[in-house]
Design an enzyme around this catalytic site. Sequence first.
Site, PDB file in Angstrom:
ATOM      1  N   SER A  21      -4.507  -6.012 -10.029  1.00 23.84           N
ATOM      2  CA  SER A  21      -3.215  -6.218 -10.688  1.00 23.84           C
ATOM      3  C   SER A  21      -2.161  -5.356 -10.006  1.00 23.84           C
ATOM      4  O   SER A  21      -2.358  -4.931  -8.867  1.00 23.84           O
ATOM      5  CB  SER A  21      -3.335  -5.904 -12.180  1.00 23.84           C
ATOM      6  OG  SER A  21      -2.196  -6.346 -12.881  1.00 23.84           O
ATOM      7  N   ASN A  22      -1.054  -5.101 -10.655  1.00 22.52           N
ATOM      8  CA  ASN A  22       0.015  -4.270 -10.074  1.00 22.52           C
ATOM      9  C   ASN A  22       0.713  -3.479 -11.174  1.00 22.52           C
ATOM     10  O   ASN A  22       0.375  -3.604 -12.351  1.00 22.52           O
ATOM     11  CB  ASN A  22       0.986  -5.152  -9.284  1.00 22.52           C
ATOM     12  CG  ASN A  22       1.621  -6.217 -10.160  1.00 22.52           C
ATOM     13  OD1 ASN A  22       2.351  -5.903 -11.095  1.00 22.52           O
ATOM     14  ND2 ASN A  22       1.300  -7.480  -9.892  1.00 22.52           N
ATOM     15  N   ARG A  23       1.715  -2.691 -10.793  1.00 21.77           N
ATOM     16  CA  ARG A  23       2.348  -1.741 -11.706  1.00 21.77           C
ATOM     17  C   ARG A  23       3.385  -2.342 -12.643  1.00 21.77           C
ATOM     18  O   ARG A  23       4.027  -1.621 -13.397  1.00 21.77           O
ATOM     19  CB  ARG A  23       3.102  -0.684 -10.898  1.00 21.77           C
ATOM     20  CG  ARG A  23       2.252   0.310 -10.210  1.00 21.77           C
ATOM     21  CD  ARG A  23       3.194   1.257  -9.456  1.00 21.77           C
ATOM     22  NE  ARG A  23       2.484   2.084  -8.515  1.00 21.77           N
ATOM     23  CZ  ARG A  23       1.812   3.175  -8.857  1.00 21.77           C
ATOM     24  NH1 ARG A  23       1.766   3.560 -10.108  1.00 21.77           N
ATOM     25  NH2 ARG A  23       1.185   3.873  -7.938  1.00 21.77           N
TER      26      ARG A  23
END
Length: 215
Positions: A21-23
């Site tokens: 995933s990402n931030r």
Amino acid sequence: MHFLVTAGPTREPIDPVRFLSNRSSGKMGYALAEAALAAGHTVTLVSGPVALTAPEGLTFVPVETAQEMYDAVATRIHDAGVAIFCAAVADYRVASIAEEKIKKSADELTLRLVQNPDILGSARSVFGFGGLLVGFAAETNDLARHALDKLRRKKCDLIVANDVSRRDIAFDCDFNEVSLFFADGTREDLPFLTKHEIAAALIGRIVALAPQERQ
Ligand code: CTP
């Protein structure tokens, strides 16, 4: 007018307990959905997993993966006069998701990734969307060049671009400093603002772009 907004990250499973995933916190997308509601519009919010509560009074469509977000947008975009793609969609997913938890064995583990569908890039070319199309561009260098390239390639009316190499703005922050690139070639730089202030300014600019009969 009806707004469709995508927000948050996507989660791409590796095995039953792990994901890529990402931030992205979803704050910008949720602020946009709230600002559109506050301006008297109706909203469908297609959101990846975030720690925020969906605002009351909109149609909320929770999703996890890029493919789920793609499918949710494909079936709903035709109801919208404006589509804002704010989600930080994972560009790649794991080619084959392990059915059981991957056990630690060798020193190295290689994951093979395959590209996810480009949801914003499909809006005109695959979904045949004819409304106002707004994309975001998160860049670390050559902001204007990359934003203008995205504007043309994805046939947007507006690209909202920000510099994600700065730690004080954008990802997982309450503030941002964005530049707007319009299809007519004009550029507007907004100052350092809260995401709620940016959202209100953006909804104003977007409504001004929409044909009178749609409003
Ligand atoms: N986007 C999307 N679906 C994807 C990837 C991106 O809808 N699979 C949307 C984002 O919500 C954002 C815009 O496209 O509005 C910009 O995404 P970005 O990943 O920066 O664009 P790319 O064309 O993939 O360019 P890059 O090579 O910089 O990743």
